[in-house]
Design a protein around this motif. Sequence first.
Motif, PDB file in Angstrom:
ATOM      1  N   GLN A   1       0.930  -0.585   0.222  1.00 51.92           N
ATOM      2  CA  GLN A   1       0.152  -0.236   0.285  1.00 51.92           C
ATOM      3  C   GLN A   1       0.928   0.763  -0.277  1.00 51.92           C
ATOM      4  N   ALA A   2       0.357   2.729  -0.343  1.00 52.66           N
ATOM      5  CA  ALA A   2       1.106   3.197  -0.648  1.00 52.66           C
ATOM      6  C   ALA A   2       1.631   3.962   0.586  1.00 52.66           C
ATOM      7  N   SER A   3       2.531   4.485   1.109  1.00 51.12           N
ATOM      8  CA  SER A   3       3.089   5.539   1.917  1.00 51.12           C
ATOM      9  C   SER A   3       2.592   6.671   1.752  1.00 51.12           C
ATOM     10  N   LEU A   4       2.126   7.284   2.372  1.00 50.78           N
ATOM     11  CA  LEU A   4       1.580   8.246   2.757  1.00 50.78           C
ATOM     12  C   LEU A   4       2.626   9.758   3.402  1.00 50.78           C
ATOM     13  N   LEU A   5       3.562  10.471   2.401  1.00 50.31           N
ATOM     14  CA  LEU A   5       4.001  11.597   2.814  1.00 50.31           C
ATOM     15  C   LEU A   5       3.105  12.679   2.702  1.00 50.31           C
ATOM     16  N   LYS A   6       4.221  13.141   3.919  1.00 57.95           N
ATOM     17  CA  LYS A   6       3.447  14.986   4.087  1.00 57.95           C
ATOM     18  C   LYS A   6       4.515  15.282   3.675  1.00 57.95           C
ATOM     19  N   ALA A   7       4.759  16.633   3.902  1.00 56.90           N
ATOM     20  CA  ALA A   7       6.288  17.520   3.952  1.00 56.90           C
ATOM     21  C   ALA A   7       5.853  18.184   5.299  1.00 56.90           C
TER      22      ALA A   7
ATOM     23  N   PHE B   1      14.162   0.954  12.875  1.00 59.46           N
ATOM     24  CA  PHE B   1      15.040   2.349  14.058  1.00 59.46           C
ATOM     25  C   PHE B   1      15.362   3.253  13.116  1.00 59.46           C
ATOM     26  N   ARG B   2      16.385   1.695  11.268  1.00 58.63           N
ATOM     27  CA  ARG B   2      17.248   3.284  11.049  1.00 58.63           C
ATOM     28  C   ARG B   2      16.117   4.212  10.645  1.00 58.63           C
ATOM     29  N   MET B   3      15.157   3.666   9.712  1.00 54.95           N
ATOM     30  CA  MET B   3      14.051   5.137   9.018  1.00 54.95           C
ATOM     31  C   MET B   3      13.746   5.751   9.717  1.00 54.95           C
ATOM     32  N   GLN B   4      13.694   5.357  11.144  1.00 52.55           N
ATOM     33  CA  GLN B   4      13.177   7.125  11.945  1.00 52.55           C
ATOM     34  C   GLN B   4      14.442   8.362  11.333  1.00 52.55           C
ATOM     35  N   ALA B   5      15.621   8.162  11.088  1.00 52.33           N
ATOM     36  CA  ALA B   5      16.775   9.008  10.612  1.00 52.33           C
ATOM     37  C   ALA B   5      16.712   9.399   9.566  1.00 52.33           C
ATOM     38  N   SER B   6      16.596   8.183   8.448  1.00 54.57           N
ATOM     39  CA  SER B   6      16.871   8.570   6.888  1.00 54.57           C
ATOM     40  C   SER B   6      15.485   9.030   6.241  1.00 54.57           C
ATOM     41  N   VAL B   7      14.089   8.623   6.456  1.00 51.80           N
ATOM     42  CA  VAL B   7      13.304   9.201   5.649  1.00 51.80           C
ATOM     43  C   VAL B   7      12.785  10.834   6.034  1.00 51.80           C
ATOM     44  N   PRO B   8      12.733  11.239   7.798  1.00 46.92           N
ATOM     45  CA  PRO B   8      12.497  12.905   7.250  1.00 46.92           C
ATOM     46  C   PRO B   8      13.348  13.015   6.477  1.00 46.92           C
ATOM     47  N   VAL B   9      14.970  12.735   6.805  1.00 42.99           N
ATOM     48  CA  VAL B   9      16.541  13.448   6.071  1.00 42.99           C
ATOM     49  C   VAL B   9      15.817  14.024   4.303  1.00 42.99           C
ATOM     50  N   LEU B  10      15.150  12.798   4.102  1.00 41.52           N
ATOM     51  CA  LEU B  10      15.506  13.043   2.232  1.00 41.52           C
ATOM     52  C   LEU B  10      14.027  13.087   2.161  1.00 41.52           C
ATOM     53  N   MET B  11      13.098  13.662   2.947  1.00 44.19           N
ATOM     54  CA  MET B  11      11.736  14.661   3.046  1.00 44.19           C
ATOM     55  C   MET B  11      12.186  16.059   3.683  1.00 44.19           C
TER      56      MET B  11
ATOM     57  N   ASP C   1      -2.754  11.757  11.137  1.00 43.47           N
ATOM     58  CA  ASP C   1      -2.660  12.774  10.617  1.00 43.47           C
ATOM     59  C   ASP C   1      -2.205  12.548   9.185  1.00 43.47           C
ATOM     60  N   PHE C   2      -2.419  11.091   8.942  1.00 42.67           N
ATOM     61  CA  PHE C   2      -2.405  10.765   7.442  1.00 42.67           C
ATOM     62  C   PHE C   2      -3.412  10.167   6.554  1.00 42.67           C
ATOM     63  N   GLN C   3      -4.810  10.472   7.342  1.00 47.67           N
ATOM     64  CA  GLN C   3      -5.685   9.813   7.259  1.00 47.67           C
ATOM     65  C   GLN C   3      -6.645  11.192   6.330  1.00 47.67           C
ATOM     66  N   ASP C   4      -6.846  11.257   5.315  1.00 49.72           N
ATOM     67  CA  ASP C   4      -8.254  12.534   4.840  1.00 49.72           C
ATOM     68  C   ASP C   4      -9.065  12.206   3.598  1.00 49.72           C
ATOM     69  N   GLY C   5      -9.551  13.233   3.807  1.00 50.65           N
ATOM     70  CA  GLY C   5     -10.194  12.769   1.972  1.00 50.65           C
ATOM     71  C   GLY C   5     -11.178  12.742   3.240  1.00 50.65           C
ATOM     72  N   ARG C   6     -12.345  12.862   1.948  1.00 52.14           N
ATOM     73  CA  ARG C   6     -13.684  12.674   2.108  1.00 52.14           C
ATOM     74  C   ARG C   6     -14.770  12.494   3.466  1.00 52.14           C
ATOM     75  N   GLY C   7     -15.722  12.557   3.839  1.00 57.43           N
ATOM     76  CA  GLY C   7     -16.363  11.958   4.860  1.00 57.43           C
ATOM     77  C   GLY C   7     -15.601  12.004   5.986  1.00 57.43           C
ATOM     78  N   LYS C   8     -14.996  12.992   5.990  1.00 58.92           N
ATOM     79  CA  LYS C   8     -14.010  12.337   6.940  1.00 58.92           C
ATOM     80  C   LYS C   8     -14.274  12.621   8.623  1.00 58.92           C
ATOM     81  N   PRO C   9     -14.762  11.348   9.658  1.00 61.88           N
ATOM     82  CA  PRO C   9     -15.634  11.364  10.897  1.00 61.88           C
ATOM     83  C   PRO C   9     -14.734  12.390  11.367  1.00 61.88           C
ATOM     84  N   GLY C  10     -15.696  12.525  13.009  1.00 62.35           N
ATOM     85  CA  GLY C  10     -15.349  13.507  13.408  1.00 62.35           C
ATOM     86  C   GLY C  10     -14.200  12.450  14.321  1.00 62.35           C
ATOM     87  N   GLN C  11     -13.249  13.126  15.208  1.00 59.70           N
ATOM     88  CA  GLN C  11     -12.157  12.683  16.027  1.00 59.70           C
ATOM     89  C   GLN C  11     -12.322  11.628  17.113  1.00 59.70           C
TER      90      GLN C  11
END
Lengths: 482, 1073
Positions: free
Chosen positions: A220-226, A279-289, B926-936
């Motif tokens: 499944q996709a990993s959702l990344l946010k800035a 454990f390693r990803m905790q450090a490496s992923v934020p750097v990438l982003m 924080d990473f769950q978003d979209g239409r119809g987002k329910p209350g917390q």
Amino acid sequence: MIGNTKLWPCGSGMAIPQTRRAMLSKCAQGFGAVAFSALNAQNGQGKSLETVSGLVGLHHPAKARAIIMLYMDGGPSQVDTFDPKPLLDKYNGRSPSELFKVEPTQFNNVGKVLASPWKFRPRGQSGLPISDLFPELSRHADKLCVVRSMLAKFPEHTSANYFLHTGSGLQGRPSWGAWLSYGLGSFNRDLPGFLVLNGGLIPPGGLDNFNSGFLPSAHQASLLKAGKRPVANIAPSEARPGQQRAMLDLAAKLDEEHLRSFGSHPELEAAIANRETAFRMQASVPVLMDVGGESAATKKLYGMDSTYEPTRIYGQQCLLARRLVEQGARFIEITCHTVGYDRWDQHSALKDGHEKNCKAVDQPIAGLIADLESRGLLDETLLVFAGEFGRTPFAQGSDGRDHNPQGFSIWMAGGGVKGGMAYGATDEWGYRAVQDKVEIHDLHATMLHLVGIDHKRLTMRWGGRDMRLTDVHGEVLKSILV
Amino acid sequence: MPLGRCVAAMLLASLPISAWAGPLEDFFENKIRPVLAEQCLKCHSEGEGRKVKGGLRLDSRAALLKGGESGPAIIPGDPEKSLIIKVIRYQDDLQMPPKGKLPDSVVADMTRWVKEGATWPGNTVAAAGIKESFDMNERKSAHWFWRPLAKVNLPKVSLSAASDSPVDQLLANVRQLHGVSEAPPATKAALLRRLTFDLTGMPPTPTEIQSFESDSDPKALQHQVDRLLASPRFGEHWGRHWLDLVRYAETRGHEFDFHTPNAWQYRDYIIRALNADLPYDQLLTEHLAGDLLEKPRLNSEKGFNESVLGTGFFFLGEEVHSPVDVRQDEADRFDNRIDVLGKTFLGLTVACARCHDHKFDAISAADYYALYAVLESTRYRLVRFDAIEAEKKLSAELVNTRRAQKANLVAALQVELIPLAAQWPQLQAATNELAAKFKGKANSDEARTAIAQRATLDRLNQAWLEKLVNAAASPDLKADDPLALLVASGSKTGPATSANTKTLVNYSSLQPDQWLQDGSSFGPSPAQAGDLCLSATKSGWSVNTETAAKRDSFWPEPKIAPGQQLDPSSLSYPRAGNTLITPTFTVGNGQIKVLLSGKGRVYAPSGSHVMVMGPLHGEMVSSFDHGDTPKWLSLNLSRYTGLPSRLEITTDDPKCRVLRVVEGDIPPQPASQVRPGLVASWLQFLQGGQYTPFTDAEAALLDRVLALLEPTAGQTAKALVAWRDAENALKANIPGPSRLAVACADITGIEEKVFVRGSHKVPGADVPRRFLEAIDANPLSSSGSGRLQLAMKMTNPQLTPQVPRVAINRVWHHLFGRGIVPTVDNFGVLGEKPTHSDLLEYLANDFVSKGWSLKKIIRELVLTRAYAMATKGDPADLAKDPENKWLSHARVQRLSGEEIRDSLLAFSGRLDEKQFGEPVPPHIGDFQDGRGKPGQGPVDGAGRRSIYLGVRRNFLSPWMLAFDAPAPFSTMGRRTTSNVPAQALVLMNDPLVSDLCKQWAAKVTREMPAPADELCRAKQMAFAALGRQPTAIEISALARFLLGQGATGAPEVERLAALAHALVNTREFIYLR
């Protein structure tokens, strides 16, 4: 190694692995690739990133090693962007049903034929016409392959989104990126195979557009946010320095004792390795982003200096995509940011809405193309610009356009596709694809082909069938390939 | 005409399309054959490694004549009727070649070729016939799963240790065959941990482990098993397994993730059913037809209808609002329902036959559409499950009471109405004459004299005649006053319907099985014109003026319990218990008219569409307010032409009567005549004698006359009081507020055609409603959906051996980590073969003979030696059988996301053991978003077990997804067990984990005060997490860790919390040995 058909795709999905190695390879997908490559490295068989990230394919040599999907949520209008239709000017204001057969539409509020408010001009050496909505992108016209004869099958957003992403209008099927992650994994042991850079909007249908369906959940996709916490659960939760390491060391010690007294077990060992990877990803992923280290010129190239916030945000997503591709990420989708309208879904106020949407993405995408090119990555990276469907050549109400799945435009650029060309055609109204029609399945088949996968052979047995991204359809668009 | 075609037509007109002057043979060779070869034969001829698309070959004239799935491709001489011409013209939905239209000149050539007889020179090949690739009998006989349950003779094996268990004997036999050994037993602690998780999804407590370890009773294990089977936690754990099968969610997904009303009632139903050990055959019957059982199962505590709740599973899937094509949408929804039904109960991928006969199994497309029609003959509803049985009972009592009370009243009327009955023919004639004569001046002296004279002459009651003439001659008499019938010489003429009117429903000529309603508020049958009823009029009774479906004023507006969800749409008005449902009709031009009175709403669920919301389909719901006189309400359903539809008319207005539904023009008033001796024949009718039904006009006249003349008193009034009292007494039994749940109900049984290649736009052959032909080819004969019959067939193990096999295999899968048939949802050809065929047959038989008791079979299995084996396999066995197919040792199993979370709640003392009820709103990350987002929702889910956390289709728990909880879209009897760093990240950094670890540390500190020291507490925590006492080496590791933590300055509770967090991150915690 990654891409060995004998190991996987696992014919029956969850078949119990026969050997420790097979077992580990089962885990070695997406995130799991980490454990696998770590094991290889320990055994002295590991390959460095550089050698792995060549143009390897699963079934044939790949032309691209990464795909970036520029998803235009809501459905841009083909007749206002990439598919000029002079007849619309001539018949502007006429009733469409007098001129051609009008299909039922989502809002059932059919107005008059609506000429495009924007001028088209031939661009570049090829003369590929692009409207004035995309001044920056137009400079790269000779790199674009516009497909003007797309079909979407579903006229509603959600079903069409699922269809564009998963090849099925129903919820619950694996997304394109999940299939590719399943087929090819990631080049970077600390990166998942399928990444979604969330520009702010989640398309109708929600996160299921990016899900792994019946494929293992690792894909499944990993959702990344800035930001500082780009992925869920990436930030250590311990207050004291060293506490987490001590805790993991204790867990490791206990596991060691456990294996000693209860006997070793491959699945347990893999899980233990995963803990270290995490454990390693905790450090490496934020750097990438973190794009903080990029030069001002680079940021400018992506429009990050724009006075328009959506441009800055989308520019950052595009820049992140380039960084991730450089680091070995393979399947990236960028979602849109809001411009105050409901995405590209201009049921009314077409002119203002499309102008703002274009403004948000034009400079960033042009920057992405230029940047990838200057780093020699464009040839290995496939860009796909697509909405879930197009829009009607006639108005909805007076100044909008309704959904149109019968014919619309997308474009591709970069790894393996010809530039400066248009493929297929709609009728004289830009309403229905009539020549060289392209189904979403064909698009998927072509994307898979370019990264070295035969879409008919990447399967997963589920529910009594060998399931594919392209279902029982799909033909590679050979004539657009380099 | 589209401009393009218009231009093409002009071009064609100006060009010599018959320019080819040569022989027709040459025309074919030059103009037609190349086109067929280049454009068509790639898909439409036989060739290596490809299928003939649509079953249509285009490589010979005979093949064209024979055609494919859509019928003949050509009709020589008639291009307009020839399919091949239609499709190349792109005029309909089927368009060929698919990638783009042929040039107009080619279309013109093809048209001409067909028109001139479709000459195909040299084509002497006879129709080769399309190869019949689907042979039901061959398919059926080729695969084991279709065979009857086999009787298994237990093998004679020499066992190293004697075992009474036939299961162990059968397993040992197979081990012996493959030369693998049997592992020694697991430790008692490991066994209890395995058993407790397998039966309840929860960890055993250290106390439980210690007491089991020290229990030397040979029946110690049995006692543990019985204790765990009796635990309320059992149904919560096995219920979660079941919810995976029925793609349980509480919302409908799609764009806005609207809720499925009160979906959790189904979840609670399952938990209760499993805890009560509801026999599996009954569980199946309740799922398919719980609404149709004559004697439904009632909840033992609260008396509500349990059985009907099972049918909710059909509606737990996705729903779409505003689909542009509702029929396509229906096809997609039903596909999912058939898929879930087939996999869950039959272990068959029936839905694979949606577009064509199954590629591998003995399942035809006709089978699929036979079941499709069962679903089409079934209605979605919210059921008042608290009230429905009481209402049914009361409704029956009401019928009896009314019968008795009406008989009393009629007896009184008989006596009191004799004079009126005797005089009526003359009264009628006299009124007719006098009213005509004195029209508008009945008050004149002259009129009064004439009336008096006539009364004397004919020996009539003068007061009656006066009243009648006065009323009938009144200048204010309206045309629709029933008395007008008297003045107009007793006749109105006109045809009942016009040529442009089609009657869809007529409540005066309804078949009994077409009488459908939700609830009882429209009575047991249509009200008959002329029948007596209580009323609010002065006399207290009146005559039904029409034969109509009539809202019975006995029933008040159905009350709904607080907090119930209604449908999230234009249908969000309460419809349960107060809705009339017409028989199903097929929509023609869609200009529907309904003749009805009163106030209420009409819903026309065409194409089974239930999510009426948003830009489209608003016309499915309309309201009316007609007052006391029936009027025509117009509905425009033209969007649904060709689809089955019906009307659901919801009202609480006692004025509401529904007479007819027509399509097209409003028909003229039906002709009517007043029969001679109207009153006498009415009395005869009331006594139950033979009679000709009264027309609405006659009944209205009767009602009017009786109200006007007031010919009764005394005995009638007494009888009336008795009747009213009796009904009032019954009203005390009207049920109070009820909860609501999604459920099925029957509507008119309809049949479906096969959708050729799965397209509803290309109808094929008719199919009756029935079960799979390979199991039972007989049509379902009942008039409704046939679901109850279907359930009876499915639960007959002689007929459907698949059902017990599939059920028992699921149990085996959960207890042993891998099914005897590993593909638990697919026993078809593409599924895996059983590893232990005899064992599967033995268990299926055993299951049936034990009364389909899941608990008994689970008990039997967990008491085997096989279940108690250690997980450590002999290296020699591992080499022979790396997959451990022959079960030489127990399989290591990872806990599910639910079990991990529930364990942490238990360790920390945060677990709230409360059962059932509304779901806890999920915590949205924080990473769950979209239409119809329910209350917390709360991070810790209010401490409730995971099964009680809300499942919102578009906002699934990332925690559960990381640990492979399936997205709820179809049956998932076997979860994947992935092994990825994301799981480690959850256990390391999810806020819930650190939160619960802190609570755990605090709890242990609280519960183990001094003299217990920190290390004692740590040991106890390790015991809880690992399900065993830590070893000396482990204890010293714990001690070292605490020491290290102390050095950082962390206080004790924090040190212990960090230790807890480490324990959670051990693999021993999440893997069962």
